[in-house]
Design a protein around this motif. Structure first.
Motif, PDB file in Angstrom:
ATOM      1  N   ASP A  95     -33.512 124.678  48.499  1.00 55.52           N
ATOM      2  CA  ASP A  95     -32.573 125.318  47.588  1.00 55.52           C
ATOM      3  C   ASP A  95     -33.258 126.196  46.538  1.00 55.52           C
ATOM      4  OD1 ASP A  95     -29.986 125.903  46.912  1.00 55.52           O
ATOM      5  OD2 ASP A  95     -29.505 123.935  46.090  1.00 55.52           O
ATOM      6  N   LEU A  96     -32.427 126.914  45.763  1.00 53.69           N
ATOM      7  CA  LEU A  96     -32.892 127.849  44.745  1.00 53.69           C
ATOM      8  C   LEU A  96     -32.188 127.596  43.415  1.00 53.69           C
ATOM      9  CD1 LEU A  96     -32.706 131.209  46.745  1.00 53.69           C
ATOM     10  CD2 LEU A  96     -34.813 130.054  46.057  1.00 53.69           C
ATOM     11  N   ALA A  97     -32.902 127.901  42.322  1.00 49.84           N
ATOM     12  CA  ALA A  97     -32.322 127.924  40.979  1.00 49.84           C
ATOM     13  C   ALA A  97     -32.935 129.111  40.245  1.00 49.84           C
ATOM     14  CB  ALA A  97     -32.602 126.614  40.244  1.00 49.84           C
ATOM     15  N   PHE A  98     -32.309 129.510  39.121  1.00 56.88           N
ATOM     16  CA  PHE A  98     -32.743 130.732  38.419  1.00 56.88           C
ATOM     17  C   PHE A  98     -32.691 130.511  36.909  1.00 56.88           C
ATOM     18  CE2 PHE A  98     -30.704 131.783  42.396  1.00 56.88           C
ATOM     19  CZ  PHE A  98     -31.602 132.645  43.001  1.00 56.88           C
ATOM     20  N   GLN A  99     -33.616 131.186  36.241  1.00 59.66           N
ATOM     21  CA  GLN A  99     -33.633 131.165  34.782  1.00 59.66           C
ATOM     22  C   GLN A  99     -34.374 132.406  34.299  1.00 59.66           C
ATOM     23  OE1 GLN A  99     -36.258 128.455  32.250  1.00 59.66           O
ATOM     24  NE2 GLN A  99     -34.312 127.336  32.214  1.00 59.66           N
ATOM     25  N   GLY A 100     -33.672 133.247  33.529  1.00 56.66           N
ATOM     26  CA  GLY A 100     -34.312 134.461  33.030  1.00 56.66           C
ATOM     27  C   GLY A 100     -34.867 135.299  34.162  1.00 56.66           C
ATOM     28  N   ARG A 101     -36.155 135.584  34.095  1.00 59.49           N
ATOM     29  CA  ARG A 101     -36.790 136.407  35.128  1.00 59.49           C
ATOM     30  C   ARG A 101     -37.472 135.576  36.211  1.00 59.49           C
ATOM     31  NH1 ARG A 101     -42.461 137.460  33.845  1.00 59.49           N
ATOM     32  NH2 ARG A 101     -43.056 136.554  31.846  1.00 59.49           N
ATOM     33  N   TYR A 102     -37.077 134.324  36.302  1.00 59.93           N
ATOM     34  CA  TYR A 102     -37.727 133.439  37.270  1.00 59.93           C
ATOM     35  C   TYR A 102     -36.746 132.883  38.299  1.00 59.93           C
ATOM     36  CZ  TYR A 102     -41.512 133.444  33.842  1.00 59.93           C
ATOM     37  OH  TYR A 102     -42.505 133.833  32.965  1.00 59.93           O
ATOM     38  N   ALA A 103     -37.253 132.725  39.517  1.00 61.16           N
ATOM     39  CA  ALA A 103     -36.549 131.982  40.561  1.00 61.16           C
ATOM     40  C   ALA A 103     -37.376 130.746  40.882  1.00 61.16           C
ATOM     41  CB  ALA A 103     -36.376 132.840  41.809  1.00 61.16           C
ATOM     42  N   PHE A 104     -36.689 129.647  41.148  1.00 63.17           N
ATOM     43  CA  PHE A 104     -37.337 128.379  41.450  1.00 63.17           C
ATOM     44  C   PHE A 104     -36.914 127.989  42.862  1.00 63.17           C
ATOM     45  CE2 PHE A 104     -36.559 128.900  37.010  1.00 63.17           C
ATOM     46  CZ  PHE A 104     -37.722 128.469  36.377  1.00 63.17           C
ATOM     47  N   ALA A 105     -37.889 127.885  43.752  1.00 56.52           N
ATOM     48  CA  ALA A 105     -37.595 127.697  45.176  1.00 56.52           C
ATOM     49  C   ALA A 105     -38.091 126.343  45.643  1.00 56.52           C
ATOM     50  CB  ALA A 105     -38.248 128.811  45.996  1.00 56.52           C
ATOM     51  N   ASN A 107     -38.968 123.333  48.311  1.00 54.41           N
ATOM     52  CA  ASN A 107     -39.633 123.235  49.604  1.00 54.41           C
ATOM     53  C   ASN A 107     -39.906 121.754  49.839  1.00 54.41           C
ATOM     54  OD1 ASN A 107     -42.334 122.935  51.184  1.00 54.41           O
ATOM     55  ND2 ASN A 107     -41.722 125.039  51.649  1.00 54.41           N
ATOM     56  N   TYR A 108     -39.806 121.292  51.086  1.00 51.37           N
ATOM     57  CA  TYR A 108     -39.990 119.867  51.343  1.00 51.37           C
ATOM     58  C   TYR A 108     -41.348 119.353  50.858  1.00 51.37           C
ATOM     59  CZ  TYR A 108     -35.822 119.224  54.288  1.00 51.37           C
ATOM     60  OH  TYR A 108     -34.543 119.110  54.756  1.00 51.37           O
ATOM     61  N   ASP A 109     -42.282 120.249  50.632  1.00 51.48           N
ATOM     62  CA  ASP A 109     -43.599 119.851  50.141  1.00 51.48           C
ATOM     63  C   ASP A 109     -43.766 120.037  48.632  1.00 51.48           C
ATOM     64  OD1 ASP A 109     -44.659 119.006  52.580  1.00 51.48           O
ATOM     65  OD2 ASP A 109     -45.236 121.038  53.149  1.00 51.48           O
ATOM     66  N   GLY A 110     -42.745 120.569  47.939  1.00 54.16           N
ATOM     67  CA  GLY A 110     -42.856 120.781  46.503  1.00 54.16           C
ATOM     68  C   GLY A 110     -41.916 121.884  46.050  1.00 54.16           C
ATOM     69  N   PHE A 111     -42.403 122.758  45.171  1.00 54.70           N
ATOM     70  CA  PHE A 111     -41.582 123.890  44.743  1.00 54.70           C
ATOM     71  C   PHE A 111     -42.471 125.045  44.302  1.00 54.70           C
ATOM     72  CE2 PHE A 111     -42.134 121.335  40.891  1.00 54.70           C
ATOM     73  CZ  PHE A 111     -42.354 122.268  39.885  1.00 54.70           C
ATOM     74  N   ARG A 112     -41.867 126.226  44.320  1.00 54.19           N
ATOM     75  CA  ARG A 112     -42.565 127.449  43.944  1.00 54.19           C
ATOM     76  C   ARG A 112     -41.771 128.155  42.859  1.00 54.19           C
ATOM     77  NH1 ARG A 112     -44.216 132.274  48.197  1.00 54.19           N
ATOM     78  NH2 ARG A 112     -42.094 131.911  48.947  1.00 54.19           N
ATOM     79  N   VAL A 125     -45.715 132.693  40.627  1.00 55.67           N
ATOM     80  CA  VAL A 125     -46.314 132.296  39.351  1.00 55.67           C
ATOM     81  C   VAL A 125     -47.064 130.986  39.497  1.00 55.67           C
ATOM     82  CG1 VAL A 125     -45.818 131.659  36.955  1.00 55.67           C
ATOM     83  CG2 VAL A 125     -44.517 133.502  38.055  1.00 55.67           C
ATOM     84  N   SER A 126     -46.456 130.038  40.205  1.00 51.56           N
ATOM     85  CA  SER A 126     -47.110 128.750  40.430  1.00 51.56           C
ATOM     86  C   SER A 126     -46.483 128.067  41.636  1.00 51.56           C
ATOM     87  CB  SER A 126     -46.993 127.851  39.193  1.00 51.56           C
ATOM     88  OG  SER A 126     -45.638 127.617  38.866  1.00 51.56           O
ATOM     89  N   GLN A 127     -47.237 127.137  42.201  1.00 54.99           N
ATOM     90  CA  GLN A 127     -46.756 126.316  43.307  1.00 54.99           C
ATOM     91  C   GLN A 127     -47.167 124.872  43.032  1.00 54.99           C
ATOM     92  OE1 GLN A 127     -47.075 128.274  47.367  1.00 54.99           O
ATOM     93  NE2 GLN A 127     -48.607 129.462  46.276  1.00 54.99           N
ATOM     94  N   LYS A 181     -44.513 128.148  32.729  1.00 54.38           N
ATOM     95  CA  LYS A 181     -44.138 128.332  34.141  1.00 54.38           C
ATOM     96  C   LYS A 181     -45.348 128.326  35.068  1.00 54.38           C
ATOM     97  CE  LYS A 181     -39.756 128.960  33.059  1.00 54.38           C
ATOM     98  NZ  LYS A 181     -39.865 128.784  31.595  1.00 54.38           N
ATOM     99  N   ALA A 182     -46.497 128.669  34.531  1.00 59.37           N
ATOM    100  CA  ALA A 182     -47.703 128.688  35.357  1.00 59.37           C
ATOM    101  C   ALA A 182     -48.317 127.301  35.504  1.00 59.37           C
ATOM    102  CB  ALA A 182     -48.737 129.645  34.754  1.00 59.37           C
ATOM    103  N   ASN A 183     -47.826 126.352  34.725  1.00 62.76           N
ATOM    104  CA  ASN A 183     -48.412 125.012  34.751  1.00 62.76           C
ATOM    105  C   ASN A 183     -47.351 123.949  34.489  1.00 62.76           C
ATOM    106  OD1 ASN A 183     -50.393 122.988  34.867  1.00 62.76           O
ATOM    107  ND2 ASN A 183     -50.769 123.122  32.655  1.00 62.76           N
TER     108      ASN A 183
END
Length: 500
Positions: A95-105, A107-112, A125-127, A181-183
């Motif tokens: 799934d996806l979520a959004f905030q400001g200029r960022y998208a949060f994606a 993944n079964y192994d984590g998120f990006r 920006v980060s994984q 967001k980078a950490n």
């Protein structure tokens, strides 16, 4: 999503009836649909199709009836701006979520986390590596939430798979601080009964409430015992997320028997999933409403008291719906679109054999007032393009496109791609735009395609299970007014009042 025939799954299962001959019948009747697979153990199983089915797929490609393998096609009013392939996280994109200029994606192994300030060139920006399917994801302020619905050895991001029959196994919600967001920093975990397949936020100023959807209990699971006829409600203090805790488990399907008062499923209702919890809930805080897609039932409930949601109406469709998967309100809150995930997301159900009314959307009007409101069925919507028998395709996650006076939606259909459609007339919905890729394979059924397709601040973003993160631009006089609507944050399962 529920994948079929995956050897890595634990034994939580859904019953699905035969609906057609050949490959599809084999897929849907060879056994119950298995639950979401544990992450990080390799790719999902691939189903070899018959020589005749493979030949039909190749013939359809040659005649132009379906796109070529991996070929991108779209309507004239859609432009494909960008694709960002998977990087460090090889699992299934979710799934996806959004905030400001960022998208949060997810993944079964984590998120990006991606910077989408330039939609034509998103940048990672980060994984975060944190296995735990499905990693359903949402954000609120400086907090990010992840669902874990696979049995893990513990709540850490270094956990390993472990049978649900073991008492020490962990499933539930994880909370991260995303101030940087980078950490991102992992700050809290809350175990919930039967884990968290999906979740929905009810945000308030001081606290965030989380409605946790999970299902399929078993007497052999110490932490997931029947009856499981409700949802977990978690309260997260914004200033002290480490104090997050379950504060209620409201029963949504009261009734006699081991499974409460939900749909009994087969054999009473052949081909329909027995209701043992909810798959997904969409809340509309501005109207104090929520809609639940709960396996064999669709429900409407009041969330005036977020800790104690109250069911207003309950409906079933024992003819055409196999598995109530998700829900979307229109802006006026006088309609709900429910999706039927026939085949669990791993079958080819967008073909002539299945037809237009199964594996589709069901459009319901909300009639009446207050606690007497009722859900009244009006019609079905399904993409008008047949897909190959090697393509998993069924109604999946989508969002509103905010245009005043219109009910417009963009929606993911796995390998059926992305569909934009108009349900202003509840009885006569119609597609107005689309984007899709050709089959991943011509001789095996491989799970892929768009898991989620959402409209956010002028663009459509899609998280493709196999291909990565896509950005689409929709240019159409019917949808162009939506470009003037700007949000600071979007979790689709927490629907905003776009015009407030």
């Amino acid at each position: 999503m529920t994948l079929l025939n995956d050897p890595r799954t634990r034994h939580r299962r859904l019953g699905v009836a035969a609906v057609a001959a050949g490959l599809l019948a084999a897929l849907l009747t060879a056994g119950p649909a298995a639950a979401t697979p544990d992450p990080g153990d390799g790719p999902a199983a691939r189903e070899k199709v018959s020589r005749s089915d493979a030949a039909e797929v190749k013939a359809a490609m040659a005649s132009g009836k379906i796109p070529g393998q991996d070929e991108i096609v779209h309507s004239d009013n859609v432009q494909h701006l960008a694709n960002i392939p998977k990087e460090a996280l090889p699992g299934i994109n979710s799934d996806l979520a959004f905030q400001g200029r960022y998208a949060f994606a997810g993944n079964y192994d984590g998120f990006r986390i991606l910077d989408i300030s330039n939609p034509k060139a998103p940048k990672t920006v980060s994984q975060v590596l944190c296995p735990g399917s499905q990693n359903d994801i949402s954000v609120s302020g400086n907090l990010l939430f992840l669902s874990t619905d696979s049995s893990r050895s513990d709540s850490s991001c270094t956990s390993t798979t472990q049978p649900a029959t073991e008492k020490s196994s962990w499933e539930g919600m994880k909370v991260f601080d995303i101030t940087d967001k980078a950490n991102p920093k992992y700050v809290a975990a809350v175990e919930t009964a039967c884990g968290s397949h999906t979740h929905s936020l009810v945000p308030e100023r001081k606290n965030v409430y989380i409605y946790v959807s999970s299902y399929s209990p078993s007497a052999t699971f110490p932490d997931c015992q029947p009856p499981h006829d409700g949802i977990s409600v978690i309260k997260v203090p914004r200033n002290a997320p480490e104090k997050a805790a379950v504060v209620n488990f409201p029963v949504l399907f009261p009734g006699e028997g081991p499974d409460g008062g939900g749909n009994p499923g087969s054999p009473t209702n052949p081909g329909v999933s027995k209701t043992t919890g909810c798959h997904d809930i969409t809340v509309l805080p501005s109207k104090d409403l929520a809609a639940g897609a709960c396996m064999g039932d669709g429900i409407l409930f009041s969330i005036k008291d977020p800790e104690h949601p109250k069911v207003i109406d309950q409906v079933q469709d024992n003819v055409n719906f196999a598995f109530w998967h998700s829900a979307t309100f229109n802006q006026k809150a006088d309609k709900v679109v429910f999706t039927d995930e026939l085949g669990g997301g791993g079958a080819a159900t967008c073909n002539a054999a299945i037809g237009p009314n199964r594996g589709a959307d069901g459009i319901y009007d909300i009639v009446g007032k207050g606690d007497r409101r009722k859900l009244v069925f009006r019609s079905y919507y399904k993409i008008p393009r047949h897909q190959a028998d090697t393509e998993n395709c069924v109604a999946h996650n989508g969002s509103l496109i905010p245009v005043k006076g219109k009910d417009l939606m963009v929606q993911a259909w796995y390998q059926g791609g992305v569909s934009v459609w108009d349900f202003t007339d509840s009885v006569h919905p119609k597609e107005i735009a689309y984007f899709e890729r050709g089959p991943l394979s011509t001789d095996t059924l491989q799970v892929g395609g768009s898991w989620s397709a959402y409209y956010y601040n002028g663009y459509i973003y899609s998280n493709d299970i196999a291909k990565g993160f896509d950005v689409l631009k929709l240019s159409d006089r019917r949808t162009d007014p939506a470009e003037r609507v700007r949000l600071r944050e979007l979790n689709v399962q927490t629907q905003p009042d776009y015009f407030d």
